[in-house]
Design a protein around this motif. Structure first.
Motif, short mmCIF file in Angstrom:
data_model
loop_
_atom_site.label_atom_id
_atom_site.label_comp_id
_atom_site.label_asym_id
_atom_site.label_seq_id
_atom_site.Cartn_x
_atom_site.Cartn_y
_atom_site.Cartn_z
N TRP A 78 -1.39 -0.67 4.34
CA TRP A 78 -1.66 -1.74 3.38
C TRP A 78 -1.37 -1.19 1.99
CZ3 TRP A 78 -1.77 -6.60 2.44
CH2 TRP A 78 -2.37 -7.08 1.27
N LYS A 132 -4.40 -9.43 2.52
CA LYS A 132 -5.17 -8.62 3.47
C LYS A 132 -5.98 -9.49 4.42
CE LYS A 132 -8.99 -7.90 0.19
NZ LYS A 132 -9.78 -6.88 -0.54
N LEU A 187 1.71 -5.82 3.75
CA LEU A 187 1.53 -5.00 4.94
C LEU A 187 2.87 -4.37 5.34
CD1 LEU A 187 -0.36 -4.08 7.28
CD2 LEU A 187 0.46 -6.09 8.55
N ASN A 227 -8.24 -2.59 8.86
CA ASN A 227 -9.17 -3.51 8.21
C ASN A 227 -10.46 -2.82 7.81
OD1 ASN A 227 -7.98 -6.16 8.01
ND2 ASN A 227 -7.92 -6.19 10.24
N ILE A 230 -9.70 -0.97 4.60
CA ILE A 230 -9.52 -1.88 3.47
C ILE A 230 -10.87 -2.41 2.97
CG2 ILE A 230 -8.61 -4.16 2.81
CD1 ILE A 230 -6.29 -3.64 4.74
#
Length: 232
Positions: A78, A132, A187, A227, A230
């Motif tokens: 990311w 995201k 991404l 995830n 992030i």
């Protein structure tokens, strides 16, 4: 007679040391960008400012996709800000190479001492996902992926235990005027496989770098792991 035996022993010991050095360690130098500067009589690449390192393990049968007959594995990235350039490099095996603040895959520690390695071949790919909140299996599967750059063998990388320069390195400069090839927020993924026929099996170090600080870059083998990083 003693002199001859001493010479033979010395040669044998020297060969053992050289062989051990080639098979046990790879010395990884600084990661230089496309920008160069002259220092005295030499021209050198200016090191990247921001480098994210990932220690992983790839096993035969755990590939993510088959592309042009080759088994591909992916590491998702990311990128939270616009970047003028990205660099990617990979080496296998990790061996005794020390890397500070590296992200470790869940299964890396169990295989850190393994001697298996593979002839790395890497790609840098950009997706059409720019939020995201859209990082999930369904969105990623339906996203369009563009290969920005690829590399097989790089003489800038340390040789593998075999003595061959089969580790990989690539650099990509953003094409600002091209929406599909500009390095914008979104991404990305590093795809990797082996150039030669055979299985991908062994430990590896993958690094993604930029010439500016990119706070919040996440890098993981799975979307769930990405995830979590992030949202930390």
């Amino acid at each position: 007679m003693k002199s001859t035996l001493s010479k033979i022993s010395f040669i044998a010991m020297t060969l053992c040391v050289v062989f051990a050095t080639n098979t046990s360690a790879q010395k990884l130098g600084s990661f230089g960008s496309l920008t160069e500067k002259t220092v005295g009589p030499k021209t050198i690449k200016v090191p990247y400012t921001d480098v994210v390192s990932y220690l992983g393990y790839a096993a035969a049968g755990n590939e993510d996709a088959t592309v042009d007959g080759k088994k591909f594995y992916y590491i998702y990235i990311w990128v939270p800000a616009v970047a003028p350039e990205l660099g990617v490099r990979m080496m296998s095996p990790v061996g005794k190479t020390k890397v500070k603040n590296a992200i470790e895959a869940a299964d890396y520690a169990d295989h850190a001492g393994d001697k298996d390695y593979f002839d790395t071949y890497i790609t840098l790919e950009r997706s059409t996902i720019i939020s995201k909140d859209d990082i999930n299996e369904a969105a990623v599967s339906s996203a369009k992926w563009t290969t920005l750059e690829r590399n097989d063998d790089s003489s800038e990388m340390p040789s593998q235990p075999s003595g061959s320069n089969y580790n990989s390195l690539l650099r990509y400069k953003s094409e600002v005027g091209n929406p599909t090839k500009a390095l914008t927020v979104g991404l990305y993924r590093v795809g990797f496989t082996t150039y030669k026929t055979g299985e991908v099996n062994g430990t590896f170090l993958a690094e993604v770098a930029a010439p500016i600080k990119l706070p919040g870059v996440a890098m993981a083998k799975t979307l769930d792991e990405l995830n979590k990083q992030i949202n930390q």
